[in-house]
Design an enzyme around this catalytic site. Structure first.
Site, PDB file in Angstrom:
ATOM      1  N   GLY A 155       2.851  -2.981   0.086  1.00 39.12           N
ATOM      2  CA  GLY A 155       1.610  -2.276   0.395  1.00 39.12           C
ATOM      3  C   GLY A 155       0.952  -1.817  -0.893  1.00 39.12           C
ATOM      4  N   GLY A 156       0.185  -0.739  -0.809  1.00 41.75           N
ATOM      5  CA  GLY A 156      -0.522  -0.234  -1.987  1.00 41.75           C
ATOM      6  C   GLY A 156       0.426   0.002  -3.159  1.00 41.75           C
ATOM      7  CE  LYS A 169       3.669  -9.637  11.523  1.00 46.01           C
ATOM      8  NZ  LYS A 169       2.736  -8.871  10.649  1.00 46.01           N
ATOM      9  CG  LEU A 201       3.394  15.142 -10.470  1.00 42.77           C
ATOM     10  CD1 LEU A 201       3.111  16.366  -9.594  1.00 42.77           C
ATOM     11  CD2 LEU A 201       2.711  15.312 -11.823  1.00 42.77           C
ATOM     12  CG  ASP A 204       4.263  12.888   3.588  1.00 44.60           C
ATOM     13  OD1 ASP A 204       5.061  11.930   3.626  1.00 44.60           O
ATOM     14  OD2 ASP A 204       3.646  13.214   2.551  1.00 44.60           O
ATOM     15  CE  LYS A 208       5.403  13.916  -0.385  1.00 43.99           C
ATOM     16  NZ  LYS A 208       3.964  14.082  -0.598  1.00 43.99           N
TER      17      LYS A 208
END
Ligand SMILES: NC(=O)c1ccc[n+]([C@@H]2O[C@H](COP(=O)([O-])OP(=O)(O)OC[C@H]3O[C@@H](n4cnc5c(N)ncnc54)[C@H](OP(=O)(O)O)[C@@H]3O)[C@@H](O)[C@H]2O)c1
Ligand SMILES: *[C@@H]1O[C@H](CO)[C@@H](O)[C@H](O)[C@H]1NC(C)=O
Length: 377
Positions: free
Chosen positions: A12-13, A45, A170, A235, A239
């Site tokens: 992905g990105g 896939k 970071l 999310d 973390k």
């Protein structure tokens, strides 16, 4: 030249930026005496492997082609010129990766890099650790499932790197590891670890209605396609769990108190995204505005943070002093304050861009390079 064979899961990105960084850093890495040998790449896939995983690699032209095909939204199985590569379906890929891991784990070593956003990768990751392989993660899910999986993944601490799971590029995990290994007890971590919620809370502080701020953030691409994925806090909770476990807390996701910014009756199963954006959000404006005002009367500001403190691990809105690193936060930066014996009155503060494909991928690449001493010449 030292060779680091690697398999990338997820294109992905972040995964694509990683491949681009690997290709564009060839000269730099050669100067460092390191060559990253990409032997396989997978998406949801399929898995594409070089024909000879012992010696060959997916060359740079092929990796660029992978990036092109994936950014068109296509599947890896749609790659035209496969050369002498082989494609396997998702159902075969786990056994394939394990085969390679057991061969390379004993000889040259292998880094399995997870840039997916899936919990399906957890099984293969926990297994390759025992085969002598290294694991590098941007994906939070494998580290935030059961304690059993977590223990397995970190059982050889030198073989796992996951800097990009918290705060993107970071240096959060590495800083905490340095403090922990020096025997300096960490008693409190408080941080704003969502760029989206950081942006939203500082805009709301300026008097703008929450609904308007979230709409703007969505149109600027700052939020997930469904902004509730950010506003719900899950999310951030993942973390927080990664940080708490790093500090030795034996907890799971379900023991973290998570404050969602929207109520149950606006949950995705109940309300469509469109309905939420048009009719749900405005109902939340007054409550947030009042809490912002109340905080301000106390000389504080409202921030969406994770707090790990004693046995407490929670995620939600907190009033914080205006004159602290978190209080001064504006915009989408991530900010983490760490309090320990050495950083008692004055916390260690880590601040900067905490998201973005480029910075996240750079964090993953630095993690891979950090493993180089484990690979033979
Ligand atoms: N972007 C950021 O700023 C950022 C910051 C910090 C951490 N991260 C983390 O980095 C990871 C990647 O983020 P992203 O933005 O690149 O996500 P993304 O664009 O959604 O890409 C996820 C990729 O993983 C693939 N995938 C899904 N299931 C898979 C499986 N079982 N095996 C192998 N690959 C699988 C997807 O395949 P398809 O292409 O076939 O769908 C897709 O290529 C996420 O875990 C995210 O939380 C991202
Ligand atoms: C990251 O990559 C994804 C997928 O290509 C894209 O939709 C998103 O806009 C990118 N994010 C940034 C901040 O560039």
């Amino acid at each position: 030249m030292k060779n680091i064979p690697l398999i990338l899961m997820g294109c992905g990105g972040v995964g694509r930026h990683l491949l681009q960084h690997i290709v564009s850093c060839r000269l730099l890495h050669a100067k460092l005496g390191v060559h990253l040998r990409v032997v396989g790449v997978s998406d949801s896939k399929s898995l594409v492997l070089t024909s000879d995983v012992i010696k060959a690699e997916l060359n740079d032209n092929f990796l660029s082609e992978v990036c092109r095909v994936k950014s068109d939204g296509s599947s890896l199985s749609k790659l035209n010129d496969l050369g002498d590569c082989k494609v396997f379906s998702n159902s075969e890929s786990r056994t394939k990766i394990l085969d390679i891991a057991s061969v390379l784990g004993k000889s040259t070593g292998l880094a399995l890099v997870d840039c997916s956003a899936s919990s399906e990768t957890t099984g293969v990751l926990t297994q390759v650790v025992d085969l002598g392989c290294c694991v590098v993660l941007a994906n939070k899910k494998p580290l935030t499932s059961t304690l059993e999986d977590y223990d397995k993944l970190v059982s050889y601490p030198r073989r796992i790197r996951h800097e990009s799971t918290v705060g993107a590029g970071l240096p959060v995990i590495s800083s905490l590891n340095r403090i922990i290994s020096s025997g300096d007890p960490i008693h409190r971590i408080i941080g704003s670890l969502s760029g989206t919620l950081g942006y939203v809370m500082s805009e709301v502080e300026d008097g703008k209605p929450l609904s308007q701020v979230v709409k703007t953030a969505k149109s600027l691409g700052y939020t997930e396609p469904d902004p509730r994925d950010d506003l719900g806090g899950m999310d951030v909770a993942r973390k927080a769990l990664i940080l708490a476990r790093l500090l030795g807390r034996r907890i799971s996701l379900d023991s973290i108190k998570i404050e969602s910014l929207y109520p149950k009756e606006m949950e995705p199963g109940v309300m469509s995204v469109q309905d939420f954006m048009e009719n749900g959000l405005v109902k939340l404006d007054n409550n947030i505005q009042e809490r912002v005002k109340k905080a301000s009367l106390n000389g504080n500001v409202l921030r969406y943070v994770c707090v790990i403190d004693g046995s407490r691990c929670e995620v939600g809105l907190q009033e914080l002093p205006k004159n602290s690193a978190l209080g001064r936060l504006r915009g989408s930066d991530n900010v983490l304050e760490i309090y320990s014996r050495c950083y008692n009155e004055q916390p260690l503060v880590i601040q900067g861009a905490g998201a973005g494909n480029d910075t996240t991928a750079a964090g993953v690449l630095a993690d891979i390079l950090d493993l180089q001493d484990l690979f033979p010449l």
